[in-house]
Design a protein around this motif. Sequence first.
Motif, PDB file in Angstrom:
ATOM      1  N   MET A 296      19.553  -0.151 -49.172  1.00  0.00           N
ATOM      2  CA  MET A 296      18.997  -0.955 -49.411  1.00  0.00           C
ATOM      3  C   MET A 296      19.808  -1.560 -51.505  1.00  0.00           C
ATOM      4  N   ILE A 297      20.028  -2.256 -51.746  1.00  0.00           N
ATOM      5  CA  ILE A 297      20.077  -2.740 -53.030  1.00  0.00           C
ATOM      6  C   ILE A 297      19.208  -2.722 -54.911  1.00  0.00           C
ATOM      7  N   THR A 298      19.787  -1.506 -55.230  1.00  0.00           N
ATOM      8  CA  THR A 298      18.762  -1.184 -56.569  1.00  0.00           C
ATOM      9  C   THR A 298      18.960  -2.277 -56.809  1.00  0.00           C
ATOM     10  N   PRO A 299      18.329  -1.821 -58.490  1.00  0.00           N
ATOM     11  CA  PRO A 299      17.586  -2.935 -59.547  1.00  0.00           C
ATOM     12  C   PRO A 299      19.509  -2.686 -60.558  1.00  0.00           C
ATOM     13  N   GLY A 300      20.015  -3.885 -60.520  1.00  0.00           N
ATOM     14  CA  GLY A 300      20.859  -3.795 -61.816  1.00  0.00           C
ATOM     15  C   GLY A 300      22.342  -3.475 -60.681  1.00  0.00           C
ATOM     16  N   THR A 301      22.353  -3.231 -59.579  1.00  0.00           N
ATOM     17  CA  THR A 301      23.223  -2.704 -58.682  1.00  0.00           C
ATOM     18  C   THR A 301      24.513  -4.255 -57.995  1.00  0.00           C
ATOM     19  N   THR A 302      25.343  -4.321 -57.682  1.00  0.00           N
ATOM     20  CA  THR A 302      25.812  -4.936 -56.644  1.00  0.00           C
ATOM     21  C   THR A 302      26.416  -4.469 -55.662  1.00  0.00           C
ATOM     22  N   HIS A 303      25.978  -5.523 -54.218  1.00  0.00           N
ATOM     23  CA  HIS A 303      26.690  -4.522 -52.587  1.00  0.00           C
ATOM     24  C   HIS A 303      27.459  -5.476 -52.374  1.00  0.00           C
ATOM     25  N   ARG A 304      28.176  -5.530 -51.455  1.00  0.00           N
ATOM     26  CA  ARG A 304      29.179  -6.540 -51.083  1.00  0.00           C
ATOM     27  C   ARG A 304      29.138  -6.258 -49.128  1.00  0.00           C
ATOM     28  N   TYR A 305      28.514  -6.933 -49.226  1.00  0.00           N
ATOM     29  CA  TYR A 305      28.450  -7.046 -47.151  1.00  0.00           C
ATOM     30  C   TYR A 305      29.787  -7.427 -47.569  1.00  0.00           C
ATOM     31  N   SER A 306      30.834  -6.933 -45.883  1.00  0.00           N
ATOM     32  CA  SER A 306      31.628  -7.037 -45.666  1.00  0.00           C
ATOM     33  C   SER A 306      31.247  -7.465 -43.789  1.00  0.00           C
ATOM     34  N   PHE A 307      32.155  -8.931 -43.461  1.00  0.00           N
ATOM     35  CA  PHE A 307      31.882  -8.646 -41.827  1.00  0.00           C
ATOM     36  C   PHE A 307      32.623 -10.589 -41.176  1.00  0.00           C
ATOM     37  N   THR A 308      32.510 -10.292 -40.149  1.00  0.00           N
ATOM     38  CA  THR A 308      32.961 -11.383 -39.371  1.00  0.00           C
ATOM     39  C   THR A 308      32.490 -12.322 -38.300  1.00  0.00           C
ATOM     40  N   PRO A 309      31.578 -13.088 -39.329  1.00  0.00           N
ATOM     41  CA  PRO A 309      30.702 -14.214 -38.961  1.00  0.00           C
ATOM     42  C   PRO A 309      30.824 -14.708 -37.307  1.00  0.00           C
ATOM     43  N   LYS A 310      29.579 -14.420 -36.620  1.00  0.00           N
ATOM     44  CA  LYS A 310      29.776 -14.900 -35.159  1.00  0.00           C
ATOM     45  C   LYS A 310      28.327 -14.383 -34.556  1.00  0.00           C
ATOM     46  N   PRO A 311      28.062 -15.693 -32.903  1.00  0.00           N
ATOM     47  CA  PRO A 311      28.313 -16.824 -33.293  1.00  0.00           C
ATOM     48  C   PRO A 311      28.123 -18.374 -34.149  1.00  0.00           C
ATOM     49  N   SER A 312      29.286 -19.250 -33.405  1.00  0.00           N
ATOM     50  CA  SER A 312      28.530 -20.306 -34.144  1.00  0.00           C
ATOM     51  C   SER A 312      27.558 -20.378 -34.483  1.00  0.00           C
ATOM     52  N   GLY A 313      26.982 -21.483 -35.109  1.00  0.00           N
ATOM     53  CA  GLY A 313      25.816 -22.487 -35.012  1.00  0.00           C
ATOM     54  C   GLY A 313      25.072 -21.500 -36.562  1.00  0.00           C
ATOM     55  N   THR A 314      24.545 -22.400 -36.505  1.00  0.00           N
ATOM     56  CA  THR A 314      22.424 -22.033 -37.826  1.00  0.00           C
ATOM     57  C   THR A 314      22.178 -20.858 -37.579  1.00  0.00           C
TER      58      THR A 314
END
Length: 468
Positions: free
Chosen positions: A114-132
């Motif tokens: 969870m992202i607590t109030p007042g903090t920043t969290h970084r998500y790191s991933f390789t997106p797949k599959p293509s599409g909406t």
Amino acid sequence: MNRRSFISSAGALLASKSLYAALPMQNMQSSSSSHGKADHTLRIEPCTLEISPGVTVKTLAYNGQVPGPTLRLREGVPVTIDVTNASNDPDIVHWHGLAIDSLNDGAMEEGSPMITPGTTHRYSFTPKPSGTRWYHTHAAAYDNLSLGTYTGQFGFLLIEGREQPAHYDQEINLAIHHWEPSFVPMVETMREQSSNSPLTTGSDVGYKYATIQSHRLGSGEPIRVKQGQRVLMRLLNASATENVVLALPGHKFTVIAMDGNPVPNPKSVEVLSLAVAERVDAIVEMNSPGVWVLGSTLPKARDMGLGIVVEYAGKKGTPVWRDPAPAEWDYTQFANTVASTHAPDETFVLTFRDNGPKPGSKFDTWAINNKSWPDIDPLMVESGKRYRLVFRNGSGDQHPMHLHRHTFEVTQIGTKPISGLMKDVINVMPLDTVEVDFVANNPGDTLMHCHQQLHMDYGFMQLIKYRG
């Protein structure tokens, strides 16, 4: 940590500012951003939205806008996204429809922080599959209808691959949402307003307004088109609990993809049905000049605002609505009409029921095989094997079933076998059965749940765990 523990541990805090106050702090810590600038940034913050002249709603949104920024990512190209929580409650972002790791998927049940109030969290991933795809909050709400997917925390997530879905002249992304929720009895008047049409009574959520993008019907800018254009419409149902049925008089939708995945049998239809969290990509041939209403087939829903004006170049006047011919929504028309040739290695039969409210609660508890989250054993799978999920809806409600981190093949609806239709949400109608197959090709804890916020909050979830 789990959603159900919020109730048992919070007790009287249910009516307080945040249910999360009852959680152990070590479970709420959000990791700090890594060094370097992120590719994209999102900020969860309060937002006042004028959805029609003189009508405003206060909500939470990404970057002060609804929908949030459209994120265009390249399939297979790693990305970093910093999310800052400027709200008063812990929150989380789910990257819906992506085959990514559990830690970054954005579901606390899988172990995402969870992202607590007042903090920043970084998500790191390789997106797949293509599409909406799309992104949205995955926080619990319970009886606080100013949290979770009742808010404006949603946006399009477009994963671009090597191939275009189809030739088109203009691209239009349209997200549907319902506003000003309140708890109401599911009586006949409520059924008339709801595309869910439940068969049973009980507590449910009703709404005062509805929008496409950020405006009610007749407000905001129309969709401007030219005669002869091929328009790609990406439609997203970002409502917390309401399924919708849409039409555009004088036009047909050629459905080319569902939930971002190309359909085996593209077909033109006059009416589209989108359960909560579903997406449809459709090509619309602009061959009927005039000023039209693209909107709900229900008059009361259009009165709430569920519609948008489509205006041809050089045409003016009052937008026209005409009721389409009655039609039953049928997923099978977009699929191969032959059974899948792939036999599952194992089958799980999952029966859904409403177990009624627990003592002291006015809200119904939902169960899978008579067990509710978190008191339900996970489904155990092995990497590389194929599994069949038999969804048996023993209730009078519709259930849009979502599987995280995987795409499934719809293999049977009712008694009709099909193949080739790939989705991540499937709407299971009252007292019906739907079968889907998925390959266990993305190790890690995987959440399966009904995407209606009220159902999910009150027990309608189960984990899938990989052995070994």
